[in-house]
Design a protein around this motif. Structure first.
Motif, PDB file in Angstrom:
ATOM      1  N   TYR A  17     -21.232  -4.001 -11.819  1.00  0.00           N
ATOM      2  CA  TYR A  17     -20.776  -3.767 -10.665  1.00  0.00           C
ATOM      3  C   TYR A  17     -19.102  -3.096 -11.229  1.00  0.00           C
ATOM      4  CZ  TYR A  17     -22.721  -7.980  -8.654  1.00  0.00           C
ATOM      5  OH  TYR A  17     -23.634  -8.832  -7.385  1.00  0.00           O
TER       6      TYR A  17
ATOM      7  N   SER B  38     -25.044 -13.376  -3.427  1.00  0.00           N
ATOM      8  CA  SER B  38     -26.556 -12.999  -4.238  1.00  0.00           C
ATOM      9  C   SER B  38     -27.751 -14.006  -4.932  1.00  0.00           C
ATOM     10  CB  SER B  38     -26.589 -12.023  -5.301  1.00  0.00           C
ATOM     11  OG  SER B  38     -25.592 -10.378  -4.530  1.00  0.00           O
TER      12      SER B  38
ATOM     13  N   LYS C  62     -27.301  -6.988 -12.725  1.00  0.00           N
ATOM     14  CA  LYS C  62     -26.682  -5.594 -11.396  1.00  0.00           C
ATOM     15  C   LYS C  62     -25.495  -5.588 -12.354  1.00  0.00           C
ATOM     16  CE  LYS C  62     -25.174  -5.313  -6.759  1.00  0.00           C
ATOM     17  NZ  LYS C  62     -25.953  -6.122  -5.809  1.00  0.00           N
TER      18      LYS C  62
ATOM     19  N   SER D 266     -25.166 -10.429 -14.328  1.00  0.00           N
ATOM     20  CA  SER D 266     -24.574 -10.051 -13.411  1.00  0.00           C
ATOM     21  C   SER D 266     -23.379  -9.818 -14.915  1.00  0.00           C
ATOM     22  CB  SER D 266     -24.058 -10.678 -11.924  1.00  0.00           C
ATOM     23  OG  SER D 266     -24.729 -10.984 -10.914  1.00  0.00           O
TER      24      SER D 266
ATOM     25  N   PHE E 270     -22.762 -14.780 -15.645  1.00  0.00           N
ATOM     26  CA  PHE E 270     -21.806 -14.271 -15.201  1.00  0.00           C
ATOM     27  C   PHE E 270     -21.460 -14.209 -15.872  1.00  0.00           C
ATOM     28  CE2 PHE E 270     -24.269 -16.479 -11.578  1.00  0.00           C
ATOM     29  CZ  PHE E 270     -23.611 -15.530 -10.318  1.00  0.00           C
TER      30      PHE E 270
ATOM     31  N   GLU F  45     -21.153 -11.283  -6.049  1.00  0.00           N
ATOM     32  CA  GLU F  45     -22.104 -12.102  -6.742  1.00  0.00           C
ATOM     33  C   GLU F  45     -22.934 -13.452  -6.410  1.00  0.00           C
ATOM     34  OE1 GLU F  45     -21.158 -11.225 -10.952  1.00  0.00           O
ATOM     35  OE2 GLU F  45     -19.490 -11.653 -10.343  1.00  0.00           O
TER      36      GLU F  45
END
Length: 264
Positions: free
Chosen positions: A233, A247, A231, A201, A175, A244
């Motif tokens: 955002y 997910s 992904k 992410s 992340f 997140e």
């Protein structure tokens, strides 16, 4: 604006994001599971037990991130063991050498795709993460039920730890992180490690670890032979959203289901 002022602004934003993350998680997380649901049963089979290791960002702490586990309420997590370690205190170059919780040195903020890296510091931190993983494997947890996840600096360490581990793990979740080493270290990735799936992410509005640093991840992983689910955002800055985390819960849950079906 001087470079010192820009640095102080970027560093303050990073620390503020970590603090806001902890507050947000405490306020908005769903009702927590009882402690008995988070402790693996002594007689559980190895394939049904799992381990999630969460690595925090620069200047943060493990306990401040513990509310994250409240997002994982599916039955598949009933026998999951969690760990939220804290980074050692050490001088950080991008903070003018001030001592703070840090997994390894960071030379500059904001972090870009071309920022200098602390290869030796990263490798030392990876050894400590591997020791934590090895302990759980020795305790009977199957490597494919072990997941390493992290935010920001912890996300970068997550990536390094998963790539350099000699066995296939359940997965690594990054992340707002970045690739924390160069091609010379990447050559040490084992064939077994390339089978570990990666979830990545990143917020497009991130001003601390720039989106370009995150975008550099998938091509790097593809060249190393790994699969990566990336992904973006659009409105997310340097923080973690509830979306997140949900997910992540679904991503890990599906892999635990597959692992249990393999055992059956």
């Amino acid at each position: 604006m001087s470079s010192l002022v820009r640095f102080l602004f970027s560093f303050a934003a990073a620390v503020a994001a970590a603090s806001l993350l902890a507050v947000s998680l405490r306020r908005r997380a769903p009702p927590s599971l009882v402690a008995s649901q988070l402790v693996p049963a002594p007689m559980a089979t190895d394939r049904n037990r799992s381990f999630v290791l969460w690595l925090h960002g620069l200047g943060d702490s493990g306990p401040a991130n513990e509310p994250i586990r409240n997002f994982f309420s599916a039955p598949e997590f009933r026998l999951t063991k969690w760990a939220f370690p804290s980074a050692p205190h050490s001088p950080v170059s991008c903070n003018n050498g001030i001592v703070m919780p840090s997994w390894f040195d960071i030379h500059e903020l904001p972090m870009s795709a071309g920022s200098p890296q602390d290869n030796s510091g990263v490798l030392k931190a990876v050894e400590n993460v591997h020791a934590m993983i090895d302990k759980e494997v020795a305790d009977g947890i199957h490597p494919e039920n072990i997941f390493v996840c992290g935010f920001s600096q912890g996300g970068a360490l997550t990536l390094a730890s998963v790539l350099l581990y000699p066995k296939t793990l359940g997965g690594g979740a990054v992340f707002s992180g970045w690739v924390p080493f160069g091609s010379s270290v990447a050559e040490r990735i084992s064939p077994e490690a390339t089978k570990t799936p990666i979830m990545w992410s990143h917020g497009i509005a991130d001003k601390v670890v720039l989106f370009e640093a995150g975008q550099a991840g998938p091509p790097f992983l593809q060249n190393a032979g790994l699969s990566c689910e990336f992904k973006a955002y659009p409105d997310l800055g340097h923080s973690i959203s509830n979306e997140e985390l949900y997910s992540l819960e679904s991503w890990i849950k599906n892999r635990l289901k597959a692992s249990q079906q393999k055992e059956n």
